[in-house]
Design an enzyme around this catalytic site. Sequence first.
Site, PDB file in Angstrom:
ATOM      1  N   THR A   1       9.350  -8.143 -12.431  1.00 26.61           N
ATOM      2  CA  THR A   1       8.609  -9.405 -12.564  1.00 26.61           C
ATOM      3  C   THR A   1       7.572  -9.498 -11.452  1.00 26.61           C
ATOM      4  O   THR A   1       7.877  -9.265 -10.286  1.00 26.61           O
ATOM      5  CB  THR A   1       9.583 -10.604 -12.512  1.00 26.61           C
ATOM      6  OG1 THR A   1      10.487 -10.459 -13.606  1.00 26.61           O
ATOM      7  CG2 THR A   1       8.845 -11.928 -12.624  1.00 26.61           C
TER       8      THR A   1
ATOM      9  N   CYS B   1       5.950   4.518  17.358  1.00 26.96           N
ATOM     10  CA  CYS B   1       7.222   4.397  18.061  1.00 26.96           C
ATOM     11  C   CYS B   1       8.342   4.445  17.031  1.00 26.96           C
ATOM     12  O   CYS B   1       8.428   3.588  16.170  1.00 26.96           O
ATOM     13  CB  CYS B   1       7.251   3.076  18.809  1.00 26.96           C
ATOM     14  SG  CYS B   1       8.692   2.922  19.848  1.00 26.96           S
TER      15      CYS B   1
ATOM     16  N   GLN C   1      -7.498   0.706   4.904  1.00 28.15           N
ATOM     17  CA  GLN C   1      -8.174   0.196   6.107  1.00 28.15           C
ATOM     18  C   GLN C   1      -9.667  -0.049   5.883  1.00 28.15           C
ATOM     19  O   GLN C   1     -10.266  -0.842   6.608  1.00 28.15           O
ATOM     20  CB  GLN C   1      -7.990   1.178   7.277  1.00 28.15           C
ATOM     21  CG  GLN C   1      -6.572   1.298   7.784  1.00 28.15           C
ATOM     22  CD  GLN C   1      -6.074   0.057   8.530  1.00 28.15           C
ATOM     23  OE1 GLN C   1      -6.846  -0.844   8.872  1.00 28.15           O
ATOM     24  NE2 GLN C   1      -4.778  -0.010   8.759  1.00 28.15           N
TER      25      GLN C   1
ATOM     26  N   ALA D   1      -3.063  -5.814   0.279  1.00 26.42           N
ATOM     27  CA  ALA D   1      -3.574  -7.191   0.434  1.00 26.42           C
ATOM     28  C   ALA D   1      -3.642  -7.627   1.893  1.00 26.42           C
ATOM     29  O   ALA D   1      -4.611  -8.261   2.316  1.00 26.42           O
ATOM     30  CB  ALA D   1      -2.689  -8.158  -0.355  1.00 26.42           C
ATOM     31  N   HIS D   2      -2.608  -7.285   2.677  1.00 27.54           N
ATOM     32  CA  HIS D   2      -2.521  -7.900   4.007  1.00 27.54           C
ATOM     33  C   HIS D   2      -3.540  -7.371   5.004  1.00 27.54           C
ATOM     34  O   HIS D   2      -3.736  -7.954   6.070  1.00 27.54           O
ATOM     35  CB  HIS D   2      -1.099  -7.812   4.569  1.00 27.54           C
ATOM     36  CG  HIS D   2      -0.637  -6.460   5.013  1.00 27.54           C
ATOM     37  ND1 HIS D   2      -0.545  -6.121   6.337  1.00 27.54           N
ATOM     38  CD2 HIS D   2      -0.231  -5.372   4.329  1.00 27.54           C
ATOM     39  CE1 HIS D   2      -0.087  -4.883   6.436  1.00 27.54           C
ATOM     40  NE2 HIS D   2       0.118  -4.408   5.228  1.00 27.54           N
TER      41      HIS D   2
ATOM     42  N   GLY E   1       0.841  -1.199   0.000  1.00 31.48           N
ATOM     43  CA  GLY E   1       0.000   0.000   0.000  1.00 31.48           C
ATOM     44  C   GLY E   1       0.872   1.243   0.000  1.00 31.48           C
ATOM     45  O   GLY E   1       0.563   2.247  -0.657  1.00 31.48           O
ATOM     46  N   THR E   2       1.968   1.170   0.723  1.00 27.61           N
ATOM     47  CA  THR E   2       2.903   2.299   0.780  1.00 27.61           C
ATOM     48  C   THR E   2       3.397   2.649  -0.628  1.00 27.61           C
ATOM     49  O   THR E   2       3.405   3.819  -1.024  1.00 27.61           O
ATOM     50  CB  THR E   2       4.105   1.930   1.683  1.00 27.61           C
ATOM     51  OG1 THR E   2       3.611   1.709   3.007  1.00 27.61           O
ATOM     52  CG2 THR E   2       5.158   3.019   1.697  1.00 27.61           C
TER      53      THR E   2
ATOM     54  N   ASN F   1      -6.539   4.627  10.201  1.00 27.10           N
ATOM     55  CA  ASN F   1      -5.980   3.393  10.768  1.00 27.10           C
ATOM     56  C   ASN F   1      -5.944   3.403  12.290  1.00 27.10           C
ATOM     57  O   ASN F   1      -5.972   2.351  12.920  1.00 27.10           O
ATOM     58  CB  ASN F   1      -4.578   3.137  10.213  1.00 27.10           C
ATOM     59  CG  ASN F   1      -3.706   4.362  10.192  1.00 27.10           C
ATOM     60  OD1 ASN F   1      -4.069   5.380   9.608  1.00 27.10           O
ATOM     61  ND2 ASN F   1      -2.563   4.297  10.842  1.00 27.10           N
TER      62      ASN F   1
HETATM   63  N1  PLP Z   1      -2.459   3.403   4.373  1.00 29.62           N
HETATM   64  C1  PLP Z   1      -3.027   3.101   5.539  1.00 29.62           C
HETATM   65  C2  PLP Z   1      -4.224   3.866   5.993  1.00 29.62           C
HETATM   66  C3  PLP Z   1      -2.497   2.091   6.346  1.00 29.62           C
HETATM   67  O1  PLP Z   1      -3.065   1.816   7.524  1.00 29.62           O
HETATM   68  C4  PLP Z   1      -1.353   1.377   5.887  1.00 29.62           C
HETATM   69  C5  PLP Z   1      -0.728   0.328   6.721  1.00 29.62           C
HETATM   70  O2  PLP Z   1      -0.781   0.351   7.936  1.00 29.62           O
HETATM   71  C6  PLP Z   1      -0.798   1.717   4.639  1.00 29.62           C
HETATM   72  C7  PLP Z   1      -1.387   2.729   3.907  1.00 29.62           C
HETATM   73  C8  PLP Z   1       0.409   1.033   4.105  1.00 29.62           C
HETATM   74  O3  PLP Z   1       0.123  -0.240   3.578  1.00 29.62           O
HETATM   75  P1  PLP Z   1       1.291  -1.334   3.491  1.00 29.62           P
HETATM   76  O4  PLP Z   1       1.454  -1.918   4.852  1.00 29.62           O
HETATM   77  O5  PLP Z   1       0.781  -2.334   2.487  1.00 29.62           O
HETATM   78  O6  PLP Z   1       2.507  -0.650   3.011  1.00 29.62           O
END
Ligand code: PLP
Length: 391
Positions: A239, A327, A179, A200-201, A71-72, A151
């Site tokens: 890939t 933290c 989220q 995904a996670h 997601g990042t 989150n």
């Molecule tokens: N955006 C939000 C609101 C999140 O809570 C998170 C992960 O905690 C992310 C983005 C980042 O996702 P990832 O862990 O797949 O990098």
Amino acid sequence: MTERSYFDWNATAPLRPQAAAASAEALALPGNASSVHAEGRAARQAIERARAEVAALVGAKANDVIFTASGTEANMLALSPAIETATEKRPRDRLFLSAVEHSSVRTGGRFAREAVEEVRVDADGRLDLAALADAVRKASRPLVSLMLANNETGVVQPVAEAAAIVHAAGGLMHVDAVQAAGRIPVDMAALGADFMTLSAHKIGGPKGVGALLRAREDLHFADPLIRGGGQERGMRAGTENVAGIAGFGAAAVAAHRQLADEAAHMLALRAELEAGLRAIAPETVIFGASVERLPNTTLFSLAGMKAETALIAFDLEGLAVSSGAACSSGKVQPSHVLAAMGVRPVLARGAIRVSLGWTTTKADVERLLAAWRKVSSALSKSSKERPGLAA
Ligand code: PLP
């Protein structure tokens, strides 16, 4: 080992069995999805199936999904001045963020620091729409990034209203739905999102896979984050992680199918949890409790409590919860989300996040409440003995 109850689903969710099975099947595929032979085509098929499955979770088209490694990374890809549309090739001149975004958005992606501006939220953590309207007026081609749900607090943002303001100002709207997806219904078009990030996670897929979705085919990045072999239509070279992507797809199908049941399950347990927290310690503050929140998230505190101490006490009782404070380098920083909501430091320092999921049980909630009885009574004892501490 004592029995454990996992209450940190917003950090990550356990892998769904359907995702584990799809990933294992895809791991056994020998081919590279870019190869034209049968082995390559089988890998390609697994990816394209997952693309359609992930798109369906938020009502998008398969062709508009770009798989990333997190997601990042999807947020980094999205937050670029070099987004082109069919009619506008000039760079986006400013990026506006809510003050409660995840750190992967708060860093401003690929915008110069001076081009990034935060927009305030109210005491419940919801974006101030009038402030957004004022802010976007300062730009000719704004990009706005607003999360669908927070989150830390679970608070749901007025995304559709914000998108209407952004579009009226000639801007584009990015929505971080990491989220929210799988917990509340998400429809990209109804929200007015031009781009949307998923991970995904958080929905029971594997860690290390994400996606950026676009609303229309003409939305294009002139500066892909990773250039090379042209995978993902040139938007994200490298890939493909076939097993991760296949697991993401299967998790999306399961999350979508079970959304209503899982949401009702979590909401009922959370109601019991919050009533219990308050019954045990009536001064308990639950952040964002009066506005729409995800059904699975509770962020709460008691004045004078220290989150790191409470977290260890919960852990020793077999409970995995999270602190509302980030933290970094061993130093507990106050949460920027609570600071933006104007929460007093004496309360913010104690914020504990409890997040539930589809396997959470009533017995888990009861165990948490039993631990809360101990944690809160220890605090009230110590503040009676040393009253200055709670001030
Ligand atoms: N955006 C939000 C609101 C999140 O809570 C998170 C992960 O905690 C992310 C983005 C980042 O996702 P990832 O862990 O797949 O990098």
